[in-house]
Design an enzyme around this catalytic site. Structure first.
Site, PDB file in Angstrom:
ATOM      1  N   GLU A 108      35.376  80.214  39.072  1.00 10.30           N
ATOM      2  CA  GLU A 108      37.230  79.904  39.664  1.00 10.30           C
ATOM      3  C   GLU A 108      37.210  80.237  41.246  1.00 10.30           C
ATOM      4  OE1 GLU A 108      39.094  81.821  36.438  1.00 10.30           O
ATOM      5  OE2 GLU A 108      38.926  80.394  34.984  1.00 10.30           O
ATOM      6  N   ARG A 158      78.100  89.126  63.630  1.00  6.10           N
ATOM      7  CA  ARG A 158      77.900  87.435  63.553  1.00  6.10           C
ATOM      8  C   ARG A 158      76.999  86.951  63.997  1.00  6.10           C
ATOM      9  NH1 ARG A 158      76.119  86.464  69.340  1.00  6.10           N
ATOM     10  NH2 ARG A 158      74.488  88.878  69.928  1.00  6.10           N
ATOM     11  N   TYR A 199      36.457  71.811  26.416  1.00 13.03           N
ATOM     12  CA  TYR A 199      36.576  73.734  26.789  1.00 13.03           C
ATOM     13  C   TYR A 199      37.161  74.368  26.024  1.00 13.03           C
ATOM     14  CZ  TYR A 199      37.565  77.345  30.161  1.00 13.03           C
ATOM     15  OH  TYR A 199      37.860  78.403  30.414  1.00 13.03           O
ATOM     16  N   HIS A 207      39.186  89.922  26.771  1.00  6.87           N
ATOM     17  CA  HIS A 207      39.948  89.725  28.301  1.00  6.87           C
ATOM     18  C   HIS A 207      41.316  90.672  28.657  1.00  6.87           C
ATOM     19  CE1 HIS A 207      37.931  86.212  28.439  1.00  6.87           C
ATOM     20  NE2 HIS A 207      38.593  85.029  28.896  1.00  6.87           N
ATOM     21  N   ASN A 214      45.741  81.994  28.674  1.00  7.72           N
ATOM     22  CA  ASN A 214      45.171  80.804  29.931  1.00  7.72           C
ATOM     23  C   ASN A 214      46.368  80.400  30.804  1.00  7.72           C
ATOM     24  OD1 ASN A 214      44.307  79.488  31.115  1.00  7.72           O
ATOM     25  ND2 ASN A 214      44.500  77.429  30.399  1.00  7.72           N
ATOM     26  N   TYR A 248      74.942  91.974  66.687  1.00  4.16           N
ATOM     27  CA  TYR A 248      73.876  90.692  66.130  1.00  4.16           C
ATOM     28  C   TYR A 248      74.088  91.019  64.195  1.00  4.16           C
ATOM     29  CZ  TYR A 248      69.984  87.427  65.565  1.00  4.16           C
ATOM     30  OH  TYR A 248      69.040  86.243  64.812  1.00  4.16           O
ATOM     31  N   PHE A 259      46.832  75.522  34.774  1.00  3.95           N
ATOM     32  CA  PHE A 259      46.664  76.522  34.626  1.00  3.95           C
ATOM     33  C   PHE A 259      47.242  77.626  35.938  1.00  3.95           C
ATOM     34  CE2 PHE A 259      42.281  76.086  35.033  1.00  3.95           C
ATOM     35  CZ  PHE A 259      42.074  76.534  36.316  1.00  3.95           C
TER      36      PHE A 259
END
Length: 513
Positions: A417, A284, A59, A89, A198, A281, A332
Site C-alpha cells: 500500500e 459587507r 484475496y 489489527h 477493510n 469587510y 477501499f
C-alpha cells in the site's frame, strides 16, 4: 425534516440519507432490516461460501492480507484467518472515539456490507444491529489509522466476545456486554473479519457527521451574521440582489437572500440604512465569503452522500450468470471523502475567521459604539472580553487544521500500500472543525443578543428577536460578570442540534444552503 425528528431507519429499500444517518448515530433512531436487505445478504453469503468450497484464489479468503497476499490459506483455516485479522489489527491508540462516531461506523458497516457485495453473513450483521439498537459503544482508540483497519478491528473484537464496550455508562469486557444484552459471540466465516476491518466505513461515517454538522453550521453562520449586521449598524444595501446577480455564484446570492430574510422589517436596519457609505469587510463581505465556503460544503455533502450509497470493500463478490466472480481492486480507498473533508475544514475555517471578526467588532467599543465588551458597567465588569479570546483561539486552531491531510502519505504493508489516503485523519479533522465553529458561532450569537439589549429601545427584526428569545432561554441578559462557560456550552448545543436554524425557518421557511 431534522435528524432528531426521525425515530427509525429501515435499510434495504432505498439509499440512506445523511439526515437519516445522523438520526441513528446521534439521536439513537432504531435500525431495521427490510426483507430485501436480508435476502440480498443471504445470497451474497451463499456465494462466498461456494467460492471457499471451490478453493478459488481470492484475496483475504484463501490468501493472507496486505503484502501477505502471496501466501495461500487452506480452506480449513479460513475461520482462523478472519479472527486473526481482527485481533492483529486492533492496534489504534489514544483517547477513545465518541459514542456517536462509533455508532456511525457501525451503521456504515450495516449499510455497506448489506448491499450484497461483501459476503458478510446475516448473523453477523444482525448482531451489529442488536448492539447498535441497545446503544452498546465499543471502546475504540481513535488514533493511528491511515484510512481504516485499526478502529474497525477494535469494534469487531466485541462480536467475538473480546475487547471492551460501554453499556449504560459502564465499561465492560466484550463477553459480559454480550451476555447482558442477551447475545452470544459469533465465529467469523470466510471474509467476514476482512470486510469488518477493510474499506471506507469509518472514513465515510465520520465524513457524514462532518458534512451534516458543517452544513448546519454554515446555515447558522448566516443567522449569526444577520444578527451581528444589525447589532453593528451595518447597511443592508450590500445585500441588494442586483449586486449579487452579476457574480455568477448561486451560493453568494443565496446567502444575501438569507440575510435579507433575517433582517426583514428590522427597525435597526431601517434606521442605519445610510449610516455608513460602506461597511467593514466582515459585514459587507458576508455573502461573498459565506457563499464561497458554502460552495465547498455543498460539494462535500454531494460526494459524501455518494460514498454513503457506495460499496467500499475489497474484494467485492459479484453474482454473474448464476456463477459469480470475486473482483480485486481498490474500492477501499477513501480519497473522495478525504479530499472533501479537507475542503470542509478549509471552508469551516473561512466561516470561523469572519465570525470571529464580527464578534471582535461587537466587543470593541471603538467599532460598536456600545459599552466596552458589551458590559453594563465597563471597568467594574469585563463582559465578553475573554469570550472573544476564546473565539480567537478557536479560530487559530481551525487555521492550523486547514492543511490538506489527504495530500500526505507514508507507505505501509511492506510498500504494498505505497500511497495511503490518510482520509481518516481528514474526516476526523473536518468533524472536529465543525464542532469548533459551533462554539465560535455560539459566542457571536451571545454577543449579538447582548448588543440588542444594550441598543434598546431600538429593536432588530422579528426573526432576530425570536433568536434572541431562544438565546435568553438559556443565557440571561448580562447585568454583571458571571462564568460564561455554561452560556457558551448551552448556545453551542442549540447550534449543534439545529434549534437556532429551526427557530428562524419556522418564521422564514427553509433558508438557502
Amino acid at each position: 425534516m431534522f435528524a432528531n425528528e426521525i425515530s427509525s431507519v429501515a435499510l434495504g429499500e432505498k439509499p440512506v440519507t445523511i439526515t437519516e444517518f445522523v438520526a441513528v448515530a446521534r439521536y439513537h433512531a432504531r435500525v431495521e432490516f427490510t426483507e430485501s436487505y436480508v435476502d440480498i445478504v443471504r445470497a451474497s453469503r451463499a456465494l462466498i461460501e461456494r467460492f471457499l468450497a471451490e478453493n478459488r484464489l481470492i484475496y483475504g479468503v484463501t490468501t493472507g492480507f496486505g503484502d501477505n497476499f502471496t501466501e495461500v490459506i487452506a480452506p480449513g483455516d479460513a475461520a482462523e484467518l478472519q479472527a486473526n485479522i481482527v485481533r492483529s489489527h486492533a492496534v489504534s491508540v489514544g483517547e477513545p472515539l465518541s459514542g456517536e462516531v462509533v455508532r456511525a461506523i457501525w451503521l456504515m458497516e450495516l449499510i455497506g456490507l448489506g448491499k450484497g457485495y461483501s459476503g458478510t453473513g446475516p448473523d453477523t450483521l444482525e448482531l451489529i444491529r442488536t448492539l447498535l439498537n441497545a446503544d452498546v459503544i465499543p471502546y475504540v482508540p481513535g488514533e493511528g489509522s491511515v484510512g481504516y483497519l485499526g478502529p474497525e478491528a477494535h469494534m469487531a473484537l466485541l462480536l467475538i466476545g473480546e475487547g471492551r464496550a460501554w453499556l449504560g455508562g459502564e465499561l465492560l469486557d466484550g463477553a459480559e456486554v454480550l451476555r447482558r444484552v442477551g447475545a452470544r459471540p459469533i465465529r467469523f466465516g470466510c471474509k467476514e473479519g476482512l470486510s469488518l476491518t477493510n474499506g471506507t466505513h469509518s472514513v465515510t461515517a465520520i465524513g457524514v457527521l462532518a458534512a451534516h454538522d458543517a452544513s448546519l453550521a454554515g446555515q447558522t453562520a448566516d443567522i449569526a451574521a444577520g444578527l451581528s449586521l444589525q447589532a453593528l449598524k451595518g447597511t443592508v444595501r450590500a445585500l441588494d440582489p442586483r449586486l449579487h446577480a452579476v457574480k455568477r455564484h448561486p451560493e453568494q446570492a443565496g446567502v444575501a437572500a438569507n440575510l435579507r430574510r433575517i433582517t426583514e422589517n428590522s427597525p435597526l436596519s431601517e434606521e442605519f440604512l445610510d449610516y455608513r457609505l460602506q461597511d467593514t469587510y466582515s459585514l459587507r463581505g458576508i455573502p461573498q465569503m459565506h457563499g464561497g465556503a458554502k460552495r465547498a460544503l455543498n460539494q462535500a455533502w454531494t460526494v459524501v452522500e455518494e460514498e454513503l450509497d457506495s460499496v467500499g470493500d475489497n474484494p467485492i463478490i459479484v453474482p454473474e450468470d448464476g456463477d459469480g466472480i470475486a473482483l480485486m481492486g481498490a474500492n477501499f480507498d477513501s480519497t473522495y471523502v478525504g479530499i472533501q473533508s479537507d475542503a470542509m475544514a478549509n471552508a469551516l475555517t473561512v466561516l470561523a475567521k469572519i465570525a470571529e471578526r464580527r464578534t471582535d467588532r461587537m466587543v470593541n467599543s471603538n467599532f460598536s459604539e456600545l459599552p466596552a465588551f458589551l458590559a453594563p458597567n465597563p471597568g467594574l465588569h469585563n463582559g465578553f472580553m475573554i469570550a472573544q479570546y476564546t473565539s480567537a483561539a478557536l479560530s487559530m486552531d481551525l487555521q492550523g487544521m486547514a492543511g490538506p491531510a489527504s495530500a500526505r502519505t507514508v507507505p505501509t504493508s511492506a510498500n504494498q500500500e505505497d500511497p495511503v489516503s490518510n482520509a481518516y485523519s481528514a474526516a476526523l479533522t473536518a468533524y472536529r472543525a465543525a464542532g469548533k465553529l459551533g462554539y465560535i458561532l455560539a459566542i457571536e450569537l451571545l454577543c449579538a443578543a447582548q448588543a440588542f439589549d444594550l441598543l434598546a429601545p431600538r429593536r432588530p427584526s422579528p426573526v432576530s428577536e425570536a433568536v434572541k428569545e431562544l438565546i435568553r432561554s438559556a443565557a440571561p441578559e448580562v447585568t454583571g460578570d458571571r462564568a460564561f462557560h455554561g452560556d457558551i456550552e448551552a448556545i453551542r448545543e442549540f447550534v449543534r442540534h439545529g434549534k437556532v436554524l429551526r427557530t428562524v425557518e419556522a418564521r422564514t421557511g427553509p433558508l438557502e444552503c
